[in-house]
Scaffold this motif. Structure first.
Motif, PDB file in Angstrom:
ATOM      1  N   ASN A 299      47.623  50.189  36.627  1.00 38.50           N
ATOM      2  CA  ASN A 299      47.477  50.118  35.178  1.00 38.50           C
ATOM      3  C   ASN A 299      48.292  49.005  34.517  1.00 38.50           C
ATOM      4  N   VAL A 300      49.617  49.064  34.590  1.00 35.90           N
ATOM      5  CA  VAL A 300      50.460  48.113  33.867  1.00 35.90           C
ATOM      6  C   VAL A 300      50.414  46.725  34.503  1.00 35.90           C
ATOM      7  N   SER A 301      50.071  46.657  35.776  1.00 34.98           N
ATOM      8  CA  SER A 301      49.910  45.357  36.442  1.00 34.98           C
ATOM      9  C   SER A 301      48.539  44.741  36.185  1.00 34.98           C
ATOM     10  N   ASN A 302      47.689  45.459  35.428  1.00 36.08           N
ATOM     11  CA  ASN A 302      46.409  44.907  34.962  1.00 36.08           C
ATOM     12  C   ASN A 302      45.494  44.454  36.103  1.00 36.08           C
ATOM     13  N   LYS A 303      45.293  45.350  37.093  1.00 33.21           N
ATOM     14  CA  LYS A 303      44.456  44.937  38.222  1.00 33.21           C
ATOM     15  C   LYS A 303      43.907  46.145  38.966  1.00 33.21           C
ATOM     16  N   ILE A 304      42.847  45.890  39.707  1.00 29.83           N
ATOM     17  CA  ILE A 304      42.299  46.854  40.657  1.00 29.83           C
ATOM     18  C   ILE A 304      42.444  46.243  42.040  1.00 29.83           C
ATOM     19  N   GLU A 305      43.233  46.868  42.881  1.00 37.65           N
ATOM     20  CA  GLU A 305      43.406  46.391  44.243  1.00 37.65           C
ATOM     21  C   GLU A 305      42.281  46.958  45.106  1.00 37.65           C
ATOM     22  N   VAL A 306      41.664  46.123  45.915  1.00 41.65           N
ATOM     23  CA  VAL A 306      40.587  46.544  46.808  1.00 41.65           C
ATOM     24  C   VAL A 306      41.068  46.394  48.241  1.00 41.65           C
ATOM     25  N   LEU A 307      41.012  47.495  48.997  1.00 39.91           N
ATOM     26  CA  LEU A 307      41.498  47.521  50.373  1.00 39.91           C
ATOM     27  C   LEU A 307      40.375  47.950  51.306  1.00 39.91           C
ATOM     28  N   ASP A 308      40.520  47.637  52.561  1.00 42.48           N
ATOM     29  CA  ASP A 308      39.658  48.221  53.589  1.00 42.48           C
ATOM     30  C   ASP A 308      40.045  49.682  53.735  1.00 42.48           C
ATOM     31  N   ALA A 309      39.082  50.583  53.599  1.00 36.98           N
ATOM     32  CA  ALA A 309      39.396  52.012  53.564  1.00 36.98           C
ATOM     33  C   ALA A 309      39.977  52.528  54.876  1.00 36.98           C
ATOM     34  N   LYS A 310      39.604  51.934  55.995  1.00 38.69           N
ATOM     35  CA  LYS A 310      40.071  52.428  57.295  1.00 38.69           C
ATOM     36  C   LYS A 310      41.439  51.878  57.677  1.00 38.69           C
ATOM     37  N   THR A 311      41.734  50.673  57.257  1.00 34.89           N
ATOM     38  CA  THR A 311      42.975  50.035  57.691  1.00 34.89           C
ATOM     39  C   THR A 311      44.003  49.852  56.581  1.00 34.89           C
ATOM     40  N   ALA A 312      43.578  49.975  55.333  1.00 33.72           N
ATOM     41  CA  ALA A 312      44.431  49.753  54.152  1.00 33.72           C
ATOM     42  C   ALA A 312      44.856  48.293  54.020  1.00 33.72           C
TER      43      ALA A 312
ATOM     44  N   ILE B 247      41.157  42.560  41.591  1.00 34.04           N
ATOM     45  CA  ILE B 247      40.275  42.286  40.453  1.00 34.04           C
ATOM     46  C   ILE B 247      41.085  42.430  39.163  1.00 34.04           C
ATOM     47  N   PRO B 248      41.305  41.349  38.414  1.00 34.56           N
ATOM     48  CA  PRO B 248      42.087  41.449  37.173  1.00 34.56           C
ATOM     49  C   PRO B 248      41.337  42.257  36.110  1.00 34.56           C
ATOM     50  N   LEU B 249      42.037  43.189  35.465  1.00 33.37           N
ATOM     51  CA  LEU B 249      41.448  43.953  34.370  1.00 33.37           C
ATOM     52  C   LEU B 249      42.578  44.521  33.528  1.00 33.37           C
ATOM     53  N   GLN B 250      42.649  44.084  32.283  1.00 32.22           N
ATOM     54  CA  GLN B 250      43.769  44.457  31.422  1.00 32.22           C
ATOM     55  C   GLN B 250      43.820  45.959  31.175  1.00 32.22           C
ATOM     56  N   ASN B 251      45.003  46.530  31.384  1.00 34.20           N
ATOM     57  CA  ASN B 251      45.279  47.929  31.064  1.00 34.20           C
ATOM     58  C   ASN B 251      44.169  48.849  31.576  1.00 34.20           C
ATOM     59  N   CYS B 252      43.831  48.683  32.844  1.00 37.88           N
ATOM     60  CA  CYS B 252      42.758  49.473  33.449  1.00 37.88           C
ATOM     61  C   CYS B 252      43.216  50.909  33.701  1.00 37.88           C
ATOM     62  N   ARG B 253      42.244  51.835  33.768  1.00 36.50           N
ATOM     63  CA  ARG B 253      42.603  53.248  33.792  1.00 36.50           C
ATOM     64  C   ARG B 253      41.948  54.044  34.933  1.00 36.50           C
ATOM     65  N   TYR B 254      40.616  54.170  34.936  1.00 34.99           N
ATOM     66  CA  TYR B 254      39.947  55.039  35.904  1.00 34.99           C
ATOM     67  C   TYR B 254      38.676  54.391  36.450  1.00 34.99           C
ATOM     68  N   LEU B 255      38.164  54.979  37.549  1.00 35.55           N
ATOM     69  CA  LEU B 255      36.992  54.457  38.248  1.00 35.55           C
ATOM     70  C   LEU B 255      35.895  55.510  38.394  1.00 35.55           C
ATOM     71  N   ALA B 256      34.649  55.029  38.438  1.00 33.42           N
ATOM     72  CA  ALA B 256      33.495  55.847  38.800  1.00 33.42           C
ATOM     73  C   ALA B 256      32.525  54.935  39.553  1.00 33.42           C
TER      74      ALA B 256
ATOM     75  N   PRO C 141      47.200  45.259  25.265  1.00 39.58           N
ATOM     76  CA  PRO C 141      48.500  45.462  25.908  1.00 39.58           C
ATOM     77  C   PRO C 141      48.977  46.893  25.824  1.00 39.58           C
ATOM     78  N   VAL C 142      49.956  47.236  26.645  1.00 41.10           N
ATOM     79  CA  VAL C 142      50.552  48.565  26.639  1.00 41.10           C
ATOM     80  C   VAL C 142      51.481  48.660  25.434  1.00 41.10           C
ATOM     81  N   ALA C 143      50.990  49.297  24.364  1.00 40.17           N
ATOM     82  CA  ALA C 143      51.796  49.393  23.145  1.00 40.17           C
ATOM     83  C   ALA C 143      51.155  50.357  22.160  1.00 40.17           C
TER      84      ALA C 143
END
Length: 377
Positions: A104-117, A123-132, A146-148
């Motif tokens: 959230n505060v780092s403004n990103k979505i980290e994408v990992l390989d699910a089996k190995t991490a 993926i940059p995204l300001q103040n991101c929260r949840y996924l579907a 911003p966070v404020a």
């Protein structure tokens, strides 16, 4: 349980002995001897939020097949990533072959390989929260500011991410400070909080058409909405955090097809999960008038829409768990997992109970253990 502080034995049967490239060497901690099981689920990831501003978001993994809990695996597997995962982990999901982590505060979505991490990209995204997710697309909510605390905070948005190219393709404006989302049919339902505009909270659920990616309407529910979960009967369960003073938090039931609010359960619900037609919930409601917290636990039968239990595990653990913070249920065994954030500064705990609510095991997690994601074999 035996703790190994020198090497990290990951679940793909490989020893990873790499160390951090800066002046601090991070030694991996492994807890062995927990109960093992052999089902279609390999294990679960645990995302530890980390206290805001501390850059302590970490990732753990519990391997069912070995009965082994691995702490802080991201740092060990990805030693060259600066600042590791970042500041405040807010959501984690496995979709296809990838693991998605909202920081959230780092403004990103980290994408990992699910089996190995192993890290794939960020993926940059300001103040991101949840996924579907649906049909090869990821949907992420964003405060879009911003966070404020700010009465003039902008409306939030939802972005659509292609899970092959991992690029943002479309976005749509929703309500203020959007939180969790749920997909029913071809519509995306977004719980809007308006948390930055307190006391002028938002009170709506935005309904997005996934074909046109436009907002069809807003459903008026209650102030300061947070979580939203769907059942198998066309209904949505939505939590309201209230105003922390005179308006209590509660749980609402919405007919997804009509947008009608069918029921107010008058329950304090901080987090919930639906498994096998049962909604498991806990509440840890804070009130500024009394400067105190009130804990509640229970189970709702989503088929009958009735409360069927006012606890989910043995009473002694309701008292032992100081700050309930995360909950999930294994869909196969129905084991119940609950985290304890304790004082938000110390390392928290992860508890496991069987489907009857009897204690099975407990281990220390990271700072504010919060969000679970099951990994299937």
């Amino acid at each position: 349980m035996r703790k190994l502080n020198f090497y990290f034995l990951f679940f793909v049967l490989a020893f990873l002995t790499s160390c951090r490239t800066d002046e601090i060497i991070v030694r991996q901690e492994v807890v062995e001897g927990l109960p093992s099981e052999n089902t279609a689920i390999k294990g679960f990831y645990m995302l530890n939020e980390g206290n805001m501003g501390s850059n302590k978001c970490t990732l753990d993994f519990f391997d069912y097949t070995k009965g082994t809990y691995y702490r802080n695996i991201y740092a060990e597997i990805n030693p060259n990533v600066v600042k590791e995962l970042g500041d405040v982990g807010n959501d984690i999901k496995v979709y296809g072959s990838k693991l998605y982590i909202v920081v959230n505060v780092s403004n990103k979505i980290e994408v990992l390989d699910a089996k190995t991490a192993k890290r794939i990209t960020s993926i940059p995204l300001q103040n991101c929260r949840y996924l579907a997710f649906k049909d090869g697309k990821a949907y992420a909510s964003s405060y879009a500011g911003p966070v404020a605390i700010n009465p003039k905070a902008p409306k939030g948005k939802v972005v659509e991410i292609d899970t092959t190219s991992l690029s943002i393709q479309r976005e749509v404006v929703v309500g203020y400070q959007p939180e969790e989302m749920e997909i029913v049919g071809n519509q995306l339902f977004v719980a809007n909080s308006g948390g930055y505009k307190a006391p002028d909270y938002d009170n709506t659920v935005s309904v997005i058409d996934l074909n046109t990616f436009t907002e069809l309407k807003k459903i008026n529910v209650a102030i300061n909405l947070h979580h939203i979960k769907k059942d198998n009967y066309g209904d949505l369960y939505v939590t309201s955090r209230g105003d922390y003073y005179n308006v209590p938090s509660s749980l609402y039931l919405i007919d997804a097809a009509t947008g009608t609010v069918k029921k107010n359960f008058n329950l304090s619900v901080s987090e919930m999960t639906i498994v096998n037609d049962k909604l498991y919930f806990y509440g840890n409601e804070f009130n500024y008038n009394t400067h105190s917290y009130k804990k509640t636990f229970g189970i709702i039968d989503v088929k009958t829409e009735q409360i069927i239990a006012n606890r989910i595990f043995d009473k002694e653990y309701e008292d032992a768990i100081k700050t309930p913070y995360g909950i999930t249920v294994n869909p196969i065994t129905e084991d119940i997992y609950m985290t304890d954030a304790r004082n938000y500064v110390s390392m928290g705990f992860v508890y496991c109970f069987d489907k009857n609510g009897h204690f099975k095991w407990k281990t220390e997690g990271g700072n504010i253990p919060a969000h679970f994601a099951f990994l299937y074999k």
